[in-house]
Design a protein around this motif. Structure first.
Motif, PDB file in Angstrom:
ATOM      1  N   PRO A  89      -5.245  -8.572  -5.077  1.00  8.32           N
ATOM      2  CA  PRO A  89      -6.325  -8.786  -6.047  1.00  8.32           C
ATOM      3  C   PRO A  89      -6.000  -8.233  -7.429  1.00  8.32           C
ATOM      4  O   PRO A  89      -5.229  -7.282  -7.582  1.00  8.32           O
ATOM      5  CB  PRO A  89      -7.479  -7.994  -5.426  1.00  8.32           C
ATOM      6  CG  PRO A  89      -6.792  -6.834  -4.752  1.00  8.32           C
ATOM      7  CD  PRO A  89      -5.461  -7.377  -4.268  1.00  8.32           C
ATOM      8  N   TYR A 132     -13.522 -13.541  -6.070  1.00  7.58           N
ATOM      9  CA  TYR A 132     -14.383 -12.651  -5.299  1.00  7.58           C
ATOM     10  C   TYR A 132     -15.563 -12.172  -6.134  1.00  7.58           C
ATOM     11  O   TYR A 132     -16.381 -11.374  -5.679  1.00  7.58           O
ATOM     12  CB  TYR A 132     -13.599 -11.456  -4.739  1.00  7.58           C
ATOM     13  CG  TYR A 132     -13.057 -10.473  -5.751  1.00  7.58           C
ATOM     14  CD1 TYR A 132     -13.864  -9.465  -6.276  1.00  7.58           C
ATOM     15  CD2 TYR A 132     -11.728 -10.523  -6.168  1.00  7.58           C
ATOM     16  CE1 TYR A 132     -13.369  -8.551  -7.190  1.00  7.58           C
ATOM     17  CE2 TYR A 132     -11.225  -9.605  -7.073  1.00  7.58           C
ATOM     18  CZ  TYR A 132     -12.052  -8.622  -7.583  1.00  7.58           C
ATOM     19  OH  TYR A 132     -11.553  -7.712  -8.493  1.00  7.58           O
ATOM     20  N   ARG A 185      -2.635  -8.939 -10.542  1.00  6.02           N
ATOM     21  CA  ARG A 185      -2.062  -9.357  -9.257  1.00  6.02           C
ATOM     22  C   ARG A 185      -0.737 -10.099  -9.424  1.00  6.02           C
ATOM     23  O   ARG A 185       0.161  -9.988  -8.587  1.00  6.02           O
ATOM     24  CB  ARG A 185      -3.065 -10.236  -8.507  1.00  6.02           C
ATOM     25  CG  ARG A 185      -3.398 -11.547  -9.192  1.00  6.02           C
ATOM     26  CD  ARG A 185      -4.550 -12.283  -8.504  1.00  6.02           C
ATOM     27  NE  ARG A 185      -4.795 -13.588  -9.091  1.00  6.02           N
ATOM     28  CZ  ARG A 185      -5.564 -13.783 -10.155  1.00  6.02           C
ATOM     29  NH1 ARG A 185      -6.150 -12.758 -10.764  1.00  6.02           N
ATOM     30  NH2 ARG A 185      -5.744 -15.000 -10.637  1.00  6.02           N
ATOM     31  N   PHE A 243      -8.179 -13.055  -6.304  1.00  3.40           N
ATOM     32  CA  PHE A 243      -7.016 -12.598  -5.555  1.00  3.40           C
ATOM     33  C   PHE A 243      -6.130 -13.774  -5.198  1.00  3.40           C
ATOM     34  O   PHE A 243      -6.581 -14.922  -5.128  1.00  3.40           O
ATOM     35  CB  PHE A 243      -7.425 -11.816  -4.292  1.00  3.40           C
ATOM     36  CG  PHE A 243      -8.171 -12.619  -3.251  1.00  3.40           C
ATOM     37  CD1 PHE A 243      -7.501 -13.218  -2.187  1.00  3.40           C
ATOM     38  CD2 PHE A 243      -9.550 -12.774  -3.317  1.00  3.40           C
ATOM     39  CE1 PHE A 243      -8.165 -13.945  -1.226  1.00  3.40           C
ATOM     40  CE2 PHE A 243     -10.235 -13.497  -2.356  1.00  3.40           C
ATOM     41  CZ  PHE A 243      -9.555 -14.086  -1.306  1.00  3.40           C
ATOM     42  N   ALA A 259     -13.293  -7.595  -3.121  1.00  2.00           N
ATOM     43  CA  ALA A 259     -12.066  -8.354  -2.880  1.00  2.00           C
ATOM     44  C   ALA A 259     -11.647  -8.280  -1.421  1.00  2.00           C
ATOM     45  O   ALA A 259     -11.250  -9.289  -0.826  1.00  2.00           O
ATOM     46  CB  ALA A 259     -10.944  -7.823  -3.780  1.00  2.00           C
ATOM     47  N   TYR A 311      -8.279  -6.712 -10.828  1.00  2.00           N
ATOM     48  CA  TYR A 311      -9.587  -6.087 -11.070  1.00  2.00           C
ATOM     49  C   TYR A 311      -9.682  -5.779 -12.556  1.00  2.00           C
ATOM     50  O   TYR A 311      -8.667  -5.755 -13.277  1.00  2.00           O
ATOM     51  CB  TYR A 311      -9.766  -4.819 -10.231  1.00  2.00           C
ATOM     52  CG  TYR A 311      -8.609  -3.840 -10.249  1.00  2.00           C
ATOM     53  CD1 TYR A 311      -8.443  -2.927 -11.288  1.00  2.00           C
ATOM     54  CD2 TYR A 311      -7.656  -3.832  -9.222  1.00  2.00           C
ATOM     55  CE1 TYR A 311      -7.383  -2.033 -11.303  1.00  2.00           C
ATOM     56  CE2 TYR A 311      -6.586  -2.931  -9.238  1.00  2.00           C
ATOM     57  CZ  TYR A 311      -6.461  -2.035 -10.281  1.00  2.00           C
ATOM     58  OH  TYR A 311      -5.409  -1.152 -10.293  1.00  2.00           O
ATOM     59  N   GLU A 361     -11.661 -11.091 -11.485  1.00  2.78           N
ATOM     60  CA  GLU A 361     -12.177 -10.886 -10.132  1.00  2.78           C
ATOM     61  C   GLU A 361     -11.688 -12.025  -9.230  1.00  2.78           C
ATOM     62  O   GLU A 361     -12.442 -12.926  -8.851  1.00  2.78           O
ATOM     63  CB  GLU A 361     -13.702 -10.797 -10.148  1.00  2.78           C
ATOM     64  CG  GLU A 361     -14.198  -9.536 -10.832  1.00  2.78           C
ATOM     65  CD  GLU A 361     -15.699  -9.408 -10.808  1.00  2.78           C
ATOM     66  OE1 GLU A 361     -16.207  -8.367 -10.357  1.00  2.78           O
ATOM     67  OE2 GLU A 361     -16.382 -10.362 -11.241  1.00  2.78           O
TER      68      GLU A 361
END
Length: 262
Positions: free
Chosen positions: A100, A46, A80, A54, A120, A102, A52
């Motif tokens: 996701p 994303y 994740r 998911f 996301a 981060y 970044e």
């Protein structure tokens, strides 16, 4: 006043050290199972950064819509892959579930993480049509609540939100300025308030705040503050503490999964 102990969970949970390896083992087993069934799309980007991305877990047949779980860890830990098993309940009930990762503090600020999660949600929404339901735990509860800020999500994505369920959320970040963690957060008064969901307008769509009855008083307060500020539902789950309050998401028949998808 130093509030570090006030927001510490592990010292007050029996066998707390056993939870992270247990989560990791359950997550790995579920990922293996879904990979073998061809129902995991892993590492969908994303953004440009390595975190970044998911994972998207798919149900059998056409998905009823999209659910997303955003992990906690005080914006300092986890990713994740540590929580894949929490997709199991909604997936078994016919929903696609996105989880996701981060970036983590102190590499980024909490406000930047909020923006990442918004990206996301937007990217996952492009993969799965239908209604969107968001949930997240602790810092993740803060992050899904922040998705309801005006203009946070593109209008077309925001219009698809059907339910948001912050679990044990951090809703007022100002007390965290008085913890040792703020050396990594770098919160000042302006950002702490700007990032506090209680400072946002009450959303019009359904919101359920969920918290365990055996959580630290600070987390019970944080959940109550959000429910009062937004005039939304508050579920006090009997006998649950901060580490096991999320377990219901693994079970398609649990009250937690049912509430999220209701």
């Amino acid at each position: 006043m130093d509030l570090s102990d006030t927001y510490a969970n592990a010292p007050y949970i029996l066998d707390a050290e056993q939870y992270p390896p247990r989560w990791a083992a359950s997550a790995a087993a579920y990922r293996d199972e879904m990979t073998a069934r061809g129902r995991l799309r892993a590492g969908l980007p994303y953004g440009e950064g390595t975190r970044e991305a998911f994972d998207l877990f798919l149900p059998e047949g056409r998905a009823k819509g999209l659910a997303m779980f955003v992990h906690g860890g005080f914006w300092l830990a986890f990713g994740r892959e540590d929580w894949s098993h929490l997709a199991a309940g909604p997936v078994a009930r016919g929903w696609a579930v996105a989880l996701p990762s981060y970036d983590l503090c102190p590499a980024v600020r909490i406000s930047q993480i909020t923006t990442q999660v918004a990206r996301a949600v937007t990217a996952a929404a492009a993969e799965v049509p239908g209604p969107i339901r968001l949930t997240g735990h602790s810092a993740g509860g803060h992050l899904v609540a922040r998705m309801l800020a005006p203009g946070m999500l593109p209008e077309a994505v925001a219009a698809r939100l059907a339910h948001v369920m912050p679990i044990s959320p951090l809703s007022d970040l100002r007390p965290l300025m008085q913890t040792g963690m703020n050396e990594k957060f770098g919160l000042d008064a302006a950002e702490a308030w700007a990032e506090s969901p209680i400072a946002m307008p009450a959303p019009e769509l359904p919101v359920t705040v969920w918290v365990g009855s055996e959580e630290r008083p600070a987390f019970l307060d944080q959940a109550r503050w959000l429910a009062e500020a937004w005039g939304c539902g508050l579920v006090d789950a009997p006998g649950r503490h901060h580490f096991d309050v999320i377990d219901g998401l693994t079970d398609p028949e649990s009250a937690m999964t049912g509430a999220l998808l209701a």
